[in-house]
Motif scaffolding. Structure first.
Motif, PDB file in Angstrom:
ATOM      1  N   CYS A 124     -11.273 -88.208  43.528  1.00 47.92           N
ATOM      2  CA  CYS A 124      -9.727 -87.889  42.814  1.00 47.92           C
ATOM      3  C   CYS A 124      -9.540 -87.907  41.475  1.00 47.92           C
ATOM      4  CB  CYS A 124      -8.977 -89.046  43.435  1.00 47.92           C
ATOM      5  SG  CYS A 124      -8.141 -88.208  45.711  1.00 47.92           S
ATOM      6  N   GLY A 125      -9.969 -89.249  41.209  1.00 45.06           N
ATOM      7  CA  GLY A 125     -10.500 -89.686  39.377  1.00 45.06           C
ATOM      8  C   GLY A 125     -10.436 -87.982  38.553  1.00 45.06           C
ATOM      9  N   LEU A 126     -11.528 -87.629  39.294  1.00 46.69           N
ATOM     10  CA  LEU A 126     -12.737 -86.652  38.480  1.00 46.69           C
ATOM     11  C   LEU A 126     -11.303 -85.336  38.539  1.00 46.69           C
ATOM     12  CD1 LEU A 126     -16.524 -86.819  39.603  1.00 46.69           C
ATOM     13  CD2 LEU A 126     -15.318 -87.943  37.590  1.00 46.69           C
ATOM     14  N   ILE A 127     -11.447 -85.119  38.992  1.00 46.80           N
ATOM     15  CA  ILE A 127     -10.205 -83.908  39.694  1.00 46.80           C
ATOM     16  C   ILE A 127      -8.689 -83.885  38.789  1.00 46.80           C
ATOM     17  CG2 ILE A 127      -8.640 -82.721  40.964  1.00 46.80           C
ATOM     18  CD1 ILE A 127     -11.975 -81.846  41.207  1.00 46.80           C
ATOM     19  N   SER A 128      -8.464 -84.822  39.399  1.00 45.66           N
ATOM     20  CA  SER A 128      -7.132 -85.178  38.306  1.00 45.66           C
ATOM     21  C   SER A 128      -7.335 -85.560  36.688  1.00 45.66           C
ATOM     22  CB  SER A 128      -6.754 -86.879  38.398  1.00 45.66           C
ATOM     23  OG  SER A 128      -7.581 -88.382  38.004  1.00 45.66           O
ATOM     24  N   GLY A 242      -6.124 -89.063  50.163  1.00 46.61           N
ATOM     25  CA  GLY A 242      -6.024 -88.639  49.200  1.00 46.61           C
ATOM     26  C   GLY A 242      -5.062 -87.809  47.658  1.00 46.61           C
ATOM     27  N   LEU A 243      -3.613 -88.098  49.266  1.00 46.11           N
ATOM     28  CA  LEU A 243      -2.655 -87.720  48.134  1.00 46.11           C
ATOM     29  C   LEU A 243      -1.958 -88.382  47.200  1.00 46.11           C
ATOM     30  CD1 LEU A 243       0.559 -86.243  50.400  1.00 46.11           C
ATOM     31  CD2 LEU A 243       0.482 -88.167  48.751  1.00 46.11           C
ATOM     32  N   SER A 244      -2.095 -90.159  48.304  1.00 44.57           N
ATOM     33  CA  SER A 244      -1.665 -91.100  47.380  1.00 44.57           C
ATOM     34  C   SER A 244      -2.884 -91.643  45.775  1.00 44.57           C
ATOM     35  CB  SER A 244      -1.636 -92.805  47.886  1.00 44.57           C
ATOM     36  OG  SER A 244      -2.825 -92.437  48.702  1.00 44.57           O
ATOM     37  N   GLY A 245      -4.003 -91.169  46.137  1.00 44.88           N
ATOM     38  CA  GLY A 245      -4.687 -91.605  45.047  1.00 44.88           C
ATOM     39  C   GLY A 245      -4.967 -90.288  43.678  1.00 44.88           C
ATOM     40  N   MET A 246      -4.635 -89.366  44.283  1.00 44.75           N
ATOM     41  CA  MET A 246      -4.436 -88.251  42.901  1.00 44.75           C
ATOM     42  C   MET A 246      -2.630 -88.759  42.533  1.00 44.75           C
ATOM     43  SD  MET A 246      -6.030 -85.593  41.879  1.00 44.75           S
ATOM     44  CE  MET A 246      -7.066 -84.920  43.034  1.00 44.75           C
ATOM     45  N   PHE A 247      -1.826 -88.680  43.346  1.00 42.37           N
ATOM     46  CA  PHE A 247      -0.883 -89.647  42.475  1.00 42.37           C
ATOM     47  C   PHE A 247      -1.193 -90.946  41.517  1.00 42.37           C
ATOM     48  CE2 PHE A 247       3.079 -91.966  41.956  1.00 42.37           C
ATOM     49  CZ  PHE A 247       3.622 -91.013  41.784  1.00 42.37           C
ATOM     50  N   CYS A 248      -2.135 -91.735  41.489  1.00 45.57           N
ATOM     51  CA  CYS A 248      -1.675 -92.396  40.910  1.00 45.57           C
ATOM     52  C   CYS A 248      -3.102 -92.477  39.861  1.00 45.57           C
ATOM     53  CB  CYS A 248      -3.041 -93.523  42.492  1.00 45.57           C
ATOM     54  SG  CYS A 248      -3.446 -95.053  40.645  1.00 45.57           S
ATOM     55  N   CYS A 280      -8.374 -95.265  41.668  1.00 45.32           N
ATOM     56  CA  CYS A 280      -8.343 -94.186  40.784  1.00 45.32           C
ATOM     57  C   CYS A 280      -8.056 -94.765  39.840  1.00 45.32           C
ATOM     58  CB  CYS A 280      -7.188 -93.407  42.265  1.00 45.32           C
ATOM     59  SG  CYS A 280      -8.131 -92.623  43.604  1.00 45.32           S
ATOM     60  N   TYR A 281      -6.682 -95.582  40.032  1.00 52.21           N
ATOM     61  CA  TYR A 281      -6.181 -96.297  38.579  1.00 52.21           C
ATOM     62  C   TYR A 281      -7.649 -96.090  37.436  1.00 52.21           C
ATOM     63  CZ  TYR A 281      -4.353 -99.301  34.926  1.00 52.21           C
ATOM     64  OH  TYR A 281      -3.386 -99.958  34.396  1.00 52.21           O
ATOM     65  N   ILE A 282      -8.798 -97.439  38.358  1.00 50.89           N
ATOM     66  CA  ILE A 282      -9.678 -96.992  36.592  1.00 50.89           C
ATOM     67  C   ILE A 282     -10.366 -95.836  36.702  1.00 50.89           C
ATOM     68  CG2 ILE A 282     -11.813 -98.394  36.528  1.00 50.89           C
ATOM     69  CD1 ILE A 282      -9.098 -99.966  36.567  1.00 50.89           C
ATOM     70  N   LEU A 283     -11.125 -95.396  37.929  1.00 50.21           N
ATOM     71  CA  LEU A 283     -10.959 -93.949  37.538  1.00 50.21           C
ATOM     72  C   LEU A 283     -10.958 -92.964  36.616  1.00 50.21           C
ATOM     73  CD1 LEU A 283     -13.376 -94.338  41.246  1.00 50.21           C
ATOM     74  CD2 LEU A 283     -14.452 -94.633  38.783  1.00 50.21           C
ATOM     75  N   SER A 284      -9.428 -92.423  36.473  1.00 41.08           N
ATOM     76  CA  SER A 284      -8.618 -91.037  35.850  1.00 41.08           C
ATOM     77  C   SER A 284      -8.915 -91.773  34.663  1.00 41.08           C
ATOM     78  CB  SER A 284      -7.336 -91.609  36.591  1.00 41.08           C
ATOM     79  OG  SER A 284      -6.428 -92.677  36.475  1.00 41.08           O
ATOM     80  N   GLY A 285      -9.275 -92.735  33.834  1.00 43.62           N
ATOM     81  CA  GLY A 285      -9.165 -93.459  32.512  1.00 43.62           C
ATOM     82  C   GLY A 285      -8.244 -93.280  31.889  1.00 43.62           C
ATOM     83  N   TYR A 286      -8.149 -92.793  30.885  1.00 38.89           N
ATOM     84  CA  TYR A 286      -6.432 -92.692  30.199  1.00 38.89           C
ATOM     85  C   TYR A 286      -6.112 -91.556  30.429  1.00 38.89           C
ATOM     86  CZ  TYR A 286      -8.533 -97.634  28.875  1.00 38.89           C
ATOM     87  OH  TYR A 286      -8.956 -99.116  28.626  1.00 38.89           O
ATOM     88  N   LYS A 299      -7.873-100.670  30.946  1.00 34.78           N
ATOM     89  CA  LYS A 299      -7.921-100.334  32.410  1.00 34.78           C
ATOM     90  C   LYS A 299      -8.768-101.262  32.602  1.00 34.78           C
ATOM     91  CE  LYS A 299      -5.525 -96.240  33.448  1.00 34.78           C
ATOM     92  NZ  LYS A 299      -5.183 -95.799  34.592  1.00 34.78           N
ATOM     93  N   PHE A 300      -9.734-101.559  31.775  1.00 39.31           N
ATOM     94  CA  PHE A 300     -10.891-101.930  31.637  1.00 39.31           C
ATOM     95  C   PHE A 300     -11.548-103.913  31.250  1.00 39.31           C
ATOM     96  CE2 PHE A 300     -11.463 -97.626  31.236  1.00 39.31           C
ATOM     97  CZ  PHE A 300     -11.961 -96.990  32.480  1.00 39.31           C
ATOM     98  N   ARG A 301     -10.550-103.992  30.567  1.00 37.25           N
ATOM     99  CA  ARG A 301     -10.550-105.943  30.408  1.00 37.25           C
ATOM    100  C   ARG A 301      -9.367-106.253  29.212  1.00 37.25           C
ATOM    101  NH1 ARG A 301     -13.565-102.036  26.636  1.00 37.25           N
ATOM    102  NH2 ARG A 301     -15.092-102.688  28.170  1.00 37.25           N
ATOM    103  N   SER A 302      -9.057-107.581  29.821  1.00 38.20           N
ATOM    104  CA  SER A 302      -8.034-108.050  29.289  1.00 38.20           C
ATOM    105  C   SER A 302      -8.066-108.319  27.851  1.00 38.20           C
ATOM    106  CB  SER A 302      -7.680-109.394  29.938  1.00 38.20           C
ATOM    107  OG  SER A 302      -6.221-109.846  29.131  1.00 38.20           O
TER     108      SER A 302
END
Length: 310
Positions: A124-128, A242-248, A280-286, A299-302
């Motif tokens: 989902c992250g990659l496709i997004s 997948g529906l909720s993950g892609m939205f995220c 998905c929040y992390i894997l979708s990057g910026y 998303k990866f550190r404070s």
């Protein structure tokens, strides 16, 4: 016009713009301060989201989460809650049905199941990312290559017609809610998510304005159904995740995405949904659909980064 003729776009784009503009107009009418007008805009967005999707809890959080990634505008929470539930009540009275999906999947939380859900989240992250890049870069390149709006509209609009004739199937035009239902029943094993992406990108490039959230629902459900069928792991559940993950992934709103899953599909499989949204929040990057969205914290550190989505 776009929805009337079946462009592959969602309804929420116009709804959010109208809701936000009504909030701004009312804020100006009551002579509110600049900050209070922002609260009214967020409340108006929540009301519109709730009226369209029928998910008032998720809608209450969406507008205060989507504006800036890493910062929740809690001052707008109560107004957004009130606006969201009021809008849903009025919409229901006027006959606007809420999205409704039945997910008959017994919860079975195992380490292997969590691992499979993590794999779906990665996809989902990659496709997004591909979807967001196609939207933004496609628009940038097409405007440079074809500066005339009318010629560009004719070229890409004709492309959509040709593709519609080739596939001879109208599920990729319009919102595609019927196809989403098929995915949630585990009945699809096709690459529909890629085809829908092409139709949506071409629609936007042609100038057929609309939202991208419903197409992201379509792509996520299609990807999840295919993934579940290939792995033999509950295609119905994978379609919902997948529906909720892609939205995220495309909105950078993990809490809203989790609440959407729970409102649409119930809380029985909430642990899988929470894992999906977090990953998905992390894997979708910026990357994200909204170029005006601010990412205040990494998303990866404070750490404070204050950058725009790609």
């Amino acid at each position: 016009f776009s929805h009337l003729l079946g462009a592959s776009v969602g309804r929420e784009g116009a709804a959010l713009q109208m809701g936000g503009s009504v909030g701004e107009y009312m804020g100006a009418g009551f002579r509110l301060s600049k900050d209070d007008k922002k609260t009214m805009i967020m409340a108006g967005m929540s009301a519109a989201f709730s009226a369209v999707f029928g998910t008032p809890i998720a809608a209450s959080v969406f507008s205060i989460e989507v504006v800036t990634v890493g910062l929740m505008h809690y001052e707008a929470l109560l107004p957004s809650v009130i606006a969201s539930f009021t809008a849903r009540f009025v919409a229901a009275k006027l006959g606007a049905n809420a999205l409704s999906y039945e997910l008959n999947v017994e919860p079975d939380f195992t380490p292997l199941g969590m691992l499979k859900v993590a794999g779906l989240s990665l996809l989902c992250g990659l496709i997004s990312i591909v979807f967001c890049m196609a939207m933004h870069k496609g628009e940038e390149i097409s405007k440079k290559g074809i500066p005339n709006d009318y010629i560009r509209s004719v070229i890409f609009g004709t492309s959509i017609l040709v593709l519609s004739l080739i596939f001879n199937d109208q599920v990729y035009n319009g919102t595609g809610t019927e196809y989403i239902h098929l995915c949630l029943n585990g009945d699809t094993r096709s690459l529909g998510f890629l085809i829908k992406m092409v139709f949506t990108v071409l629609s936007i490039l042609a100038g057929y304005k609309g939202g991208e959230i419903v197409p992201s629902f379509f792509m996520g459900a299609s990807l999840g159904s295919l993934y579940g069928n290939l792995l033999g792991f509950s295609p119905e559940l994978c379609a919902a995740l997948g529906l909720s993950g892609m939205f995220c992934s495309v909105t950078n709103c993990p809490i809203t995405s989790f609440l959407i899953f729970c409102e649409l599909f119930g809380f029985d499989n909430a642990p899988y949904a929470m894992l999906t949204c977090a990953l998905c929040y992390i894997l979708s990057g910026y990357y994200g659909l909204y170029t005006g969205q601010d990412i205040l914290y990494s998303k990866f550190r404070s750490s404070y980064i204050n950058k725009k989505t790609k």
